[in-house]
Write an enzyme that holds these catalytic residues in place. Structure first.
Site, short mmCIF file in Angstrom:
data_model
loop_
_atom_site.label_atom_id
_atom_site.label_comp_id
_atom_site.label_asym_id
_atom_site.label_seq_id
_atom_site.Cartn_x
_atom_site.Cartn_y
_atom_site.Cartn_z
N THR A 1 35.28 38.52 46.12
CA THR A 1 34.39 39.33 46.96
C THR A 1 33.31 39.91 46.04
OG1 THR A 1 35.47 41.48 46.61
CG2 THR A 1 36.43 40.06 48.31
N ASP A 2 32.34 40.57 46.62
CA ASP A 2 31.29 41.16 45.80
C ASP A 2 31.86 42.22 44.85
OD1 ASP A 2 29.43 39.54 46.87
OD2 ASP A 2 28.67 41.01 48.33
N CYS A 3 32.84 42.99 45.35
CA CYS A 3 33.40 44.04 44.49
C CYS A 3 34.57 43.54 43.64
CB CYS A 3 33.79 45.24 45.33
SG CYS A 3 34.66 44.85 46.84
N TYR A 4 35.19 42.40 44.03
CA TYR A 4 36.29 41.81 43.26
C TYR A 4 35.99 40.32 43.04
CZ TYR A 4 39.14 45.94 44.44
OH TYR A 4 39.63 47.21 44.58
N PRO A 5 35.13 40.00 42.07
CA PRO A 5 34.63 38.62 41.97
C PRO A 5 35.65 37.59 41.46
CG PRO A 5 33.70 40.00 40.21
CD PRO A 5 34.47 40.92 41.11
#
Ligand code: SF4
Ligand code: SF4
Lengths: 387, 138
Positions: A127-131
């Protein structure tokens, strides 16, 4: 009449009289329940049995770059990662994807408690916060944040004795059952078994501190399938069964002396869980229950060759003394018995708990809330259920 | 050289009358103890023996038995019990019909009497902790 806080005062002062359940049975027989209730403050119990409904919440801590784990395996055993980024729940009976019934969640838990490292393999969609999308690591208990066992159903109050009337060998969670009732297995520590000693759950409730696999754990909730009840025989004697506990405790304080993985042939993986509960001797009524011996505690004999919700009961009243004697009589036939619960470990737990209470290391608790005694039992109606 | 072996003899229905075990002692000078006997004249059956004596005499005796039409199997595997792994649950005692495995009534601890073991290996499967394994005997 004594109160829990009075008993705790004595424990703190080192003057409490503490006996194991086996010792109190003996004392009550020699000196009577009244005298025993006066003299004894605490009775300790213990059990060490396979308890499938067990598992652990683990928090791995954050990696760099960050990952929101959506799939987690520990030593190839899948864990449930449907929680926050680096939390998971590993169930004891989950099987390894590579080793099958040889190794499962219970073995991961045992390995961690034994101080071994396990291999963590995590996947993510990113994800954007957990790449990050994947991660491999070798981790031990001391490398992680909170790790606690949360067992939804432990310490079954009572359990039936199992036989097999069919003509083939069957492999069950009650062990290997030989054809034509050539053996019988049972799984309760009898007079040492915690919930048989306070059968109406007078002193156990939510928040009760218990000995849990070597750590001090707590009763978190009523256990799943907790249906407390009793059978009353013709002579008015009651046999209690059905209560269970959900237990929680810090894995980092546990010891493999009191928790071990179990492999049950052709059934799967389970976990030997060691539980001990100290009971306050509040009054004569409770003392009378605590003093019940193996000859006053009963279960029934069920036929495990019938895989139905209600298995045929072949004998409705059999004492733990008879089961312990090495044979049980069913239909005039003497059948050799074998336990699944370790009496040796159950004793060790009751003795260790006694030592801790005597040393002032383990105080009793007033439950924060009572456990319900009037739960309703539901069954599952499958879409293809003929009824 | 003196030796001791565990053997299993399987008889066919007609063979059961043969005084084989007696011959082992009388003709070959062997000592024996019967670990398990499960024989009936109409069905045949199985006999597990612990034989001890001169190695060459044991060999000759086993050849003799085979010559009598009896199926001879040397039990070359032994069961090993690791008491450090054992949790004394007792699950193995449910399947050990020769009573090699038993729980002490006093200490509630398991004990393993290898001499009674007929190496059926039932306990190896039944043990939840892996405390019982089979090994090749020396
Ligand atoms: S089944 Fe295994 S762990 Fe249990 S008593 Fe037997 S050897 Fe020990
Ligand atoms: S192999 Fe195991 S079950 Fe079979 S006789 Fe030996 S100890 Fe008993």
């Amino acid at each position: 009449m004594k109160s829990i806080s009075e008993i705790n005062e004595k424990i703190r002062a080192g003057t409490a009289v503490v006996l194991t359940a086996e010792e109190v049975v003996k004392m009550a027989r020699e000196q009577g329940v009244r005298e025993t209730a006066k003299r004894v403050d605490v009775v300790t119990t213990g059990t060490f049995s396979p308890m499938c409904s067990s598992g652990a919440f683990l928090n791995f801590g954050h990696a760099e770059p960050l990952i929101r784990m959506s799939g987690v395996k520990l030593n190839d055993v899948p864990a449930c990662a449907g929680l926050a980024a680096v939390d998971c729940f590993i169930g004891a009976t989950e099987l390894s994807e590579t080793r099958g019934m040889e190794y499962g969640g219970a073995h991961v838990i045992e390995d961690l408690i034994a101080g071994k490292k396990v291999h963590l393999s995590a996947r993510s969609y990113g994800t954007d916060c957990y790449p990050r999308k994947s991660l491999e690591a070798e981790i031990g208990l001391s490398d992680m944040n909170q790790c606690f066992l949360f067992n939804p159903r432990n310490a079954y109050q009572n359990y039936n004795c199992s036989v097999n009337t069919s003509d083939r060998i069957i492999h069950t969670y009650m062990g290997t059952l030989l054809p034509h009732m050539a053996n019988a297995t049972y799984a309760t520590a009898g007079e040492l078994s915690p919930l048989l000693k306070d059968p109406e759950l007078r002193t156990i409730g939510i928040g009760t501190r218990v000995f849990f696999c070597g750590a001090q754990g707590y009763v978190a909730w009523e256990g799943t399938q907790c249906f407390p009840g009793y059978t009353e025989y013709e002579d008015g004697v009651r046999s209690y069964s059905g209560a269970t506990l959900a237990l929680i405790g810090d894995m980092k304080k546990m010891s493999t002396d009191y928790i071990r993985a179990a492999r049950i042939y052709r059934y799967g993986v389970s976990m030997f869980v060691g539980v001990g509960i100290p009971f306050p001797v509040l009054d004569e009524d409770l003392c009378a229950q605590l003093s019940k011996g193996n000859d006053e505690l009963f279960t029934e004999v069920s036929d495990y060759s019938v895989p139905l919700r209600s298995r045929p009961v072949l004998r409705t009243r059999v004492s733990y003394r008879e089961l312990r004697s090495g044979t049980v009589e069913v239909d005039g036939k003497k059948i050799p018995t074998a336990p699944m619960t370790s009496l040796k470990k159950s004793r060790d737990i009751a003795n260790e708990l006694k030592r801790q209470v005597q040393a002032g290391e383990f105080l009793l608790t007033e439950p924060a809330a009572k456990l319900p005694l009037d739960t309703t039992k539901h069954v599952l109606h499958a879409l293809d259920d003929p009824q | 050289m003196e030796k001791s072996v565990k053997i299993q003899l399987s008889f066919h229905p007609v063979d059961t009358e043969k005084p084989l075990v007696h011959t082992f002692a009388a003709r070959f000078g062997l000592m024996f103890s019967i670990l398990q006997a499960d024989i009936s004249p109409d069905k045949g059956g199985r006999l597990v023996l612990d034989l001890s004596g001169e190695e060459s005499a044991i060999e000759k005796a086993l050849q003799y038995a085979a010559g009598q039409g009896v199926d001879v199997r040397v039990l070359s595997r032994v069961v090993h019990w690791d008491d450090k792994v054992c949790v004394h649950c007792g699950s193995c005692t449910a399947v050990c019909r020769s009573r090699a495995l038993s729980l002490s009534p006093d200490t509630a601890m398991l004990s393993f009497d290898n001499a009674r073991c007929v190496v059926c290996e039932m306990c190896v499967k039944a043990c939840p902790t892996g405390a019982l394994t089979v090994e090749l005997s020396r």
